[in-house]
Design an enzyme around this catalytic site. Sequence first.
Site, PDB file in Angstrom:
ATOM      1  N   HIS A 102       0.825  -1.216   0.000  1.00  0.00           N
ATOM      2  CA  HIS A 102       0.000   0.000   0.000  1.00  0.00           C
ATOM      3  C   HIS A 102       0.858   1.265   0.000  1.00  0.00           C
ATOM      4  O   HIS A 102       0.461   2.285  -0.549  1.00  0.00           O
ATOM      5  CB  HIS A 102      -0.982  -0.018   1.178  1.00  0.00           C
ATOM      6  N   ASP A 103       2.044   1.184   0.611  1.00  0.00           N
ATOM      7  CA  ASP A 103       2.935   2.343   0.557  1.00  0.00           C
ATOM      8  C   ASP A 103       3.399   2.573  -0.882  1.00  0.00           C
ATOM      9  O   ASP A 103       3.315   3.676  -1.414  1.00  0.00           O
ATOM     10  CB  ASP A 103       4.142   2.130   1.490  1.00  0.00           C
ATOM     11  N   GLY A 121       4.540   6.213  -4.800  1.00  0.00           N
ATOM     12  CA  GLY A 121       5.779   5.439  -4.733  1.00  0.00           C
ATOM     13  C   GLY A 121       6.106   5.002  -3.309  1.00  0.00           C
ATOM     14  O   GLY A 121       5.435   5.402  -2.350  1.00  0.00           O
ATOM     15  N   SER A 142       4.625   7.526   2.514  1.00  0.00           N
ATOM     16  CA  SER A 142       3.552   8.534   2.589  1.00  0.00           C
ATOM     17  C   SER A 142       2.346   8.032   3.380  1.00  0.00           C
ATOM     18  O   SER A 142       1.640   8.802   4.025  1.00  0.00           O
ATOM     19  CB  SER A 142       3.119   8.971   1.188  1.00  0.00           C
ATOM     20  N   HIS A 191      -0.994 -13.083  -0.721  1.00  0.00           N
ATOM     21  CA  HIS A 191      -2.139 -13.510   0.089  1.00  0.00           C
ATOM     22  C   HIS A 191      -1.964 -14.927   0.615  1.00  0.00           C
ATOM     23  O   HIS A 191      -2.883 -15.495   1.186  1.00  0.00           O
ATOM     24  CB  HIS A 191      -3.443 -13.335  -0.707  1.00  0.00           C
ATOM     25  N   ASP A 200      -5.536 -17.897   2.846  1.00  0.00           N
ATOM     26  CA  ASP A 200      -4.922 -19.076   2.240  1.00  0.00           C
ATOM     27  C   ASP A 200      -5.314 -20.281   3.080  1.00  0.00           C
ATOM     28  O   ASP A 200      -4.668 -20.607   4.065  1.00  0.00           O
ATOM     29  CB  ASP A 200      -3.392 -18.899   2.194  1.00  0.00           C
ATOM     30  N   ASP A 237       4.086 -19.695   1.130  1.00  0.00           N
ATOM     31  CA  ASP A 237       4.357 -20.762   0.159  1.00  0.00           C
ATOM     32  C   ASP A 237       3.434 -20.578  -1.047  1.00  0.00           C
ATOM     33  O   ASP A 237       2.692 -19.608  -1.109  1.00  0.00           O
ATOM     34  CB  ASP A 237       4.144 -22.135   0.808  1.00  0.00           C
TER      35      ASP A 237
HETATM   36  C1  HEM Z   1      -4.001  -7.395  -6.642  1.00  0.00           C
HETATM   37  C2  HEM Z   1      -4.596  -6.480  -5.958  1.00  0.00           C
HETATM   38  C3  HEM Z   1      -4.872  -6.666  -4.494  1.00  0.00           C
HETATM   39  C4  HEM Z   1      -6.081  -6.576  -3.894  1.00  0.00           C
HETATM   40  C5  HEM Z   1      -7.408  -6.249  -4.557  1.00  0.00           C
HETATM   41  C6  HEM Z   1      -5.882  -6.858  -2.492  1.00  0.00           C
HETATM   42  C7  HEM Z   1      -6.890  -6.856  -1.551  1.00  0.00           C
HETATM   43  C8  HEM Z   1      -6.720  -7.239  -0.231  1.00  0.00           C
HETATM   44  C9  HEM Z   1      -7.770  -7.266   0.749  1.00  0.00           C
HETATM   45  C10 HEM Z   1      -9.217  -6.874   0.487  1.00  0.00           C
HETATM   46  C11 HEM Z   1      -7.232  -7.699   1.910  1.00  0.00           C
HETATM   47  C12 HEM Z   1      -7.943  -7.861   3.266  1.00  0.00           C
HETATM   48  C13 HEM Z   1      -7.694  -6.599   4.063  1.00  0.00           C
HETATM   49  C14 HEM Z   1      -8.291  -6.587   5.437  1.00  0.00           C
HETATM   50  O1  HEM Z   1      -9.401  -7.090   5.619  1.00  0.00           O
HETATM   51  O2  HEM Z   1      -7.661  -6.037   6.361  1.00  0.00           O
HETATM   52  C15 HEM Z   1      -5.846  -7.942   1.671  1.00  0.00           C
HETATM   53  C16 HEM Z   1      -4.954  -8.395   2.611  1.00  0.00           C
HETATM   54  C17 HEM Z   1      -3.627  -8.588   2.387  1.00  0.00           C
HETATM   55  N1  HEM Z   1      -2.932  -8.231   1.247  1.00  0.00           N
HETATM   56 FE1  HEM Z   1      -3.729  -7.720  -0.521  1.00  0.00          FE
HETATM   57  N2  HEM Z   1      -4.563  -7.115  -2.274  1.00  0.00           N
HETATM   58  C18 HEM Z   1      -3.908  -7.002  -3.461  1.00  0.00           C
HETATM   59  C19 HEM Z   1      -2.553  -7.144  -3.662  1.00  0.00           C
HETATM   60  C20 HEM Z   1      -1.638  -7.373  -2.667  1.00  0.00           C
HETATM   61  C21 HEM Z   1      -0.215  -7.304  -2.837  1.00  0.00           C
HETATM   62  C22 HEM Z   1       0.474  -6.910  -4.141  1.00  0.00           C
HETATM   63  C23 HEM Z   1       0.348  -7.621  -1.635  1.00  0.00           C
HETATM   64  C24 HEM Z   1       1.791  -7.683  -1.248  1.00  0.00           C
HETATM   65  C25 HEM Z   1       2.784  -7.886  -2.098  1.00  0.00           C
HETATM   66  C26 HEM Z   1      -0.734  -7.903  -0.720  1.00  0.00           C
HETATM   67  C27 HEM Z   1      -0.584  -8.330   0.572  1.00  0.00           C
HETATM   68  C28 HEM Z   1      -1.625  -8.583   1.438  1.00  0.00           C
HETATM   69  C29 HEM Z   1      -1.465  -9.207   2.737  1.00  0.00           C
HETATM   70  C30 HEM Z   1      -0.176  -9.807   3.286  1.00  0.00           C
HETATM   71  C31 HEM Z   1      -2.721  -9.193   3.351  1.00  0.00           C
HETATM   72  C32 HEM Z   1      -3.088  -9.726   4.743  1.00  0.00           C
HETATM   73  C33 HEM Z   1      -3.197  -8.561   5.720  1.00  0.00           C
HETATM   74  C34 HEM Z   1      -3.646  -8.962   7.113  1.00  0.00           C
HETATM   75  O3  HEM Z   1      -3.658 -10.139   7.466  1.00  0.00           O
HETATM   76  O4  HEM Z   1      -3.978  -8.031   7.878  1.00  0.00           O
HETATM   77  N3  HEM Z   1      -1.923  -7.705  -1.374  1.00  0.00           N
HETATM   78  N4  HEM Z   1      -5.549  -7.645   0.348  1.00  0.00           N
END
Ligand code: HEM
Length: 326
Positions: free
Chosen positions: A66-67, A72, A76, A189, A241, A249
């Site tokens: 998100h950062d 960039g 921020s 994820h 997952d 993994d």
């Molecule tokens: C492709 C577009 C993406 C979408 C639409 C997306 C959407 C989301 C959503 C909706 C959540 C749940 C947030 C919550 O309820 O707090 C989430 C969690 C997460 N996202 Fe993504 N994400 C995307 C890409 C990424 C990328 C690129 C990364 C890192 C390289 C990432 C890492 C994570 C991680 C690690 C979590 C778990 C956070 C937690 O357990 O609090 N995501 N994402």
Amino acid sequence: MVWTKAKVSLALSLVTVFLGISVADLKVGFYSDTCPQAESIVKRVVSGASLSDPNLPAILLRLHFHDCFVEGCDGSILVDNGAISEKFAFGHEGVRGFEIIEAVKAEVEAACPGVVSCADIVALAARDAISLANGPAYEVPTGRRDGRVSNMSLAKDMPDVSDSIEILKDKFMQKGLHAKELVLLSAAHTIGTTACFFMTKRLYSFLPGGQPDPTINPVFLPELTTRCPQNGDINTRIPMDRFSERLFDKQILHNIKDGFAVLQTDAGLYEDVVTRRIVNSYVGLLNPLFGPSFETDFVKAIVKMGKINVKTGSNGEIRRVCSAFN
Ligand code: HEM
Ligand SMILES: *[C@@H]1O[C@H](CO)[C@@H](O)[C@H](O)[C@H]1NC(C)=O
């Protein structure tokens, strides 16, 4: 050689281009002279805090994404800038981990004041997070500087959980990331959780008449609807997952292939010919023999993500605290 006006201006612009490129380079070990303890402090604080919150690695990994996607990788998202703070943007819903970054920053400042940026701390913390979850180890190029802007309207184009695959590909392309990187980075994820809030549409209003997303495996659907019941608590959190939420993994890619993806966008990666082929390259039958390594490719992708629009050289600043501009 005769210096004409045109030649002078050409020479000047070449110098500018050259400087522009040279200052824009991050490098591994940027702080090895100026703050040799920096990376070990990040690692110690992140590992310590993860003992009391096993979901912290996921939180820190998401924070890095998100950062980087807004203004960039410049920290921020960390800034408290009143009501318009970037961190309050809808696209950052649920992003956490700010206090851990601030705690790391305080220790790093005590060791080497004014040297290490918050943006680099975020990138290093994400690396340590992945390794704590048994993911691949890698070196993080550093030398980012902190941004001077925090405005929630800049986060309006964050990828959204109901974006189509076409929109997702486009939003990643805007950041210089291709379909392959979209797949690899979505596989982040593999750790962490989502609030039921992000599941409501997929489970209860995906199709006219309130039918769920038909790509959800019928075995999995009742599991999801039990954990995130209609009109239930949208703050309930579920793993993204299935069976392997704390392990970094490629299980998530198997899940995506088999209809066990939790997020709608992750499932969507298997509905598009291009991204499906990429998913299959990592989890198809032939992968163990001929296929690419998920871990190696993920590392390349996240290092690339970490370079989006970075500020280096004399751009930006090194904040004293991550939540405030100097
Ligand atoms: C492709 C577009 C993406 C979408 C639409 C997306 C959407 C989301 C959503 C909706 C959540 C749940 C947030 C919550 O309820 O707090 C989430 C969690 C997460 N996202 Fe993504 N994400 C995307 C890409 C990424 C990328 C690129 C990364 C890192 C390289 C990432 C890492 C994570 C991680 C690690 C979590 C778990 C956070 C937690 O357990 O609090 N995501 N994402
Ligand atoms: C935030 O960004 C919006 C859109 O670019 C702009 O109209 C607004 O003036 C900005 N606010 C501040 C305080 O800079």
